[in-house]
Scaffold this active site. Structure first.
Site, PDB file in Angstrom:
ATOM      1  N   ARG A  96       0.815  -1.215   0.000  1.00 49.92           N
ATOM      2  CA  ARG A  96       0.000   0.000   0.000  1.00 49.92           C
ATOM      3  C   ARG A  96       0.845   1.259   0.000  1.00 49.92           C
ATOM      4  O   ARG A  96       0.557   2.211  -0.717  1.00 49.92           O
ATOM      5  CB  ARG A  96      -0.958  -0.016   1.194  1.00 49.92           C
ATOM      6  CG  ARG A  96      -1.796   1.239   1.378  1.00 49.92           C
ATOM      7  CD  ARG A  96      -2.366   1.815   0.077  1.00 49.92           C
ATOM      8  NE  ARG A  96      -3.079   0.827  -0.722  1.00 49.92           N
ATOM      9  CZ  ARG A  96      -3.338   0.958  -2.005  1.00 49.92           C
ATOM     10  NH1 ARG A  96      -2.919   2.024  -2.667  1.00 49.92           N
ATOM     11  NH2 ARG A  96      -4.011   0.027  -2.645  1.00 49.92           N
ATOM     12  N   LYS A 131       2.969  24.781  -3.509  1.00 52.57           N
ATOM     13  CA  LYS A 131       1.696  24.194  -3.075  1.00 52.57           C
ATOM     14  C   LYS A 131       1.792  22.672  -3.155  1.00 52.57           C
ATOM     15  O   LYS A 131       1.142  22.020  -3.965  1.00 52.57           O
ATOM     16  CB  LYS A 131       0.549  24.732  -3.924  1.00 52.57           C
ATOM     17  CG  LYS A 131       0.348  26.245  -3.776  1.00 52.57           C
ATOM     18  CD  LYS A 131      -0.710  26.769  -4.711  1.00 52.57           C
ATOM     19  CE  LYS A 131      -0.860  28.287  -4.572  1.00 52.57           C
ATOM     20  NZ  LYS A 131      -1.859  28.841  -5.501  1.00 52.57           N
ATOM     21  N   LYS A 163       5.897  39.121  -2.961  1.00 52.43           N
ATOM     22  CA  LYS A 163       4.490  39.082  -3.357  1.00 52.43           C
ATOM     23  C   LYS A 163       3.745  40.278  -2.775  1.00 52.43           C
ATOM     24  O   LYS A 163       4.323  41.125  -2.088  1.00 52.43           O
ATOM     25  CB  LYS A 163       3.872  37.757  -2.911  1.00 52.43           C
ATOM     26  CG  LYS A 163       4.648  36.535  -3.430  1.00 52.43           C
ATOM     27  CD  LYS A 163       3.921  35.257  -3.208  1.00 52.43           C
ATOM     28  CE  LYS A 163       2.861  35.041  -4.265  1.00 52.43           C
ATOM     29  NZ  LYS A 163       2.222  33.707  -4.187  1.00 52.43           N
ATOM     30  N   GLU A 195       6.144  40.143  -7.754  1.00 49.27           N
ATOM     31  CA  GLU A 195       4.801  39.902  -8.271  1.00 49.27           C
ATOM     32  C   GLU A 195       4.115  41.218  -8.617  1.00 49.27           C
ATOM     33  O   GLU A 195       4.123  42.161  -7.823  1.00 49.27           O
ATOM     34  CB  GLU A 195       3.980  39.155  -7.228  1.00 49.27           C
ATOM     35  CG  GLU A 195       2.561  38.832  -7.671  1.00 49.27           C
ATOM     36  CD  GLU A 195       1.764  38.177  -6.560  1.00 49.27           C
ATOM     37  OE1 GLU A 195       1.638  36.940  -6.570  1.00 49.27           O
ATOM     38  OE2 GLU A 195       1.277  38.902  -5.670  1.00 49.27           O
ATOM     39  N   ASP A 217       0.535  38.328 -12.234  1.00 53.31           N
ATOM     40  CA  ASP A 217      -0.474  37.571 -11.503  1.00 53.31           C
ATOM     41  C   ASP A 217      -1.871  37.808 -12.052  1.00 53.31           C
ATOM     42  O   ASP A 217      -2.366  38.940 -12.051  1.00 53.31           O
ATOM     43  CB  ASP A 217      -0.428  37.963 -10.015  1.00 53.31           C
ATOM     44  CG  ASP A 217      -1.369  37.124  -9.172  1.00 53.31           C
ATOM     45  OD1 ASP A 217      -1.409  35.900  -9.377  1.00 53.31           O
ATOM     46  OD2 ASP A 217      -2.061  37.698  -8.313  1.00 53.31           O
TER      47      ASP A 217
END
Length: 280
Positions: A96, A131, A163, A195, A217
């Site tokens: 598994r 992410k 950012k 950004e 963005d």
């Protein structure tokens, strides 16, 4: 924060086996030998084969393992990816965990390959993001490469990405420009990316020496083209936000250098593999 390196294979085996496999230990003879093969049930780009193989080795180093489809290879339904021979108990205990890694990582490679193919532009690099599944970043980013993509920064430590939230807490544009200059002097070989969500920001950033990449963005293709025209031969441009298989070719055609896609790692579907065991 204390520095520690998580071994995802050990963590996964401990999570699954714990103090022992009750089913296998009581219902499978210790002397039983077996062969097994891991079979694909759909077309996919394979990734995680060496990780899966290492799972079987960790459970029993005597297990014979043959990887027939290496990472980056395409596989069709009913084709065998890995062959095994050894103690049946060991194969069943590792099954598994090995499949979990193989299915997840092949899902990432397959999704990446779809985006690369849909972009249909060899001049654009398809990038991943941060992410990722906690603890699995190295494996998932390797799967992106297996699918034909490229890695963005690995973490917060290997490049700068300023950012909107960083800009929001900064003391103004002049202070930001000075910070860029200070960083460039202190770390000349580290990439700086910023950004921008509006063309006005792009124009302002282009006035600052030392910026390597501007991330556009959630901009429309027409805005991306205009931004690139403003900064052609000055910086590289990355498009991000709202990228799908339906619109990536249009975005790639703008002339952008990079397209980053969080969906490569954060929302992929596992590929269907199974292990078929034959007792000897």
């Amino acid at each position: 924060m204390k520095s520690s390196i998580l071994d995802p294979i050990d963590a996964a085996l401990h999570e699954d086996i714990g103090n022992g496999d009750l089913t296998t230990d009581f219902f499978v003879s210790n002397n039983q030998q077996a062969t097994a093969r891991i079979v694909a049930h759909e077309r996919a780009t394979v990734a995680g084969t060496e990780t899966a193989a290492e799972v079987f080795r960790r459970v029993d180093s005597a297990t014979e393992i043959t990887v027939l489809r290496k990472d980056g290879n395409e596989v069709n339904p009913d084709e065998t990816v890995i062959e095994l021979r050894g103690a049946a108990r060991a194969i069943l205990k590792a099954e598994r965990v090995a499949l979990n890694f193989l299915q997840r990582l092949s899902g990432i490679a397959t999704m990446t390959q779809k985006f690369v193919d849909a972009a249909a532009n060899k001049h654009v690099k398809i990038l991943d993001t941060r992410k990722t599944t906690p603890g699995l970043r190295a494996l998932e980013k390797a799967a992106v490469v297996a699918g034909g993509g490229a890695n963005h920064r690995f973490g917060l430590f290997d490049m700068v990405l300023v950012k909107d939230n960083h800009l929001a807490v900064n003391a103004g544009f002049e202070a930001f420009a000075k910070a860029v200059h200070r960083f460039r002097e202190a770390k000349p070989n580290v990439q700086i990316e910023v950004e921008a969500d509006a063309l006005e920001q792009v124009r302002a950033f282009l006035e600052i020496d030392g910026i390597d990449v501007i991330l556009l963005d959630n901009m429309k293709p027409a805005q991306i083209r205009e931004a690139i025209a403003l900064g052609k031969d000055k910086v590289k441009f990355e498009a991000s936000g709202g990228v799908t298989l339906k619109n990536i070719r249009q975005i790639a055609a703008t002339g952008v250098d990079y397209i980053s896609i969080g969906a490569l790692t954060h929302s992929v579907r596992a590929i269907d593999f199974s292990l078929e065991l034959t007792p000897l």
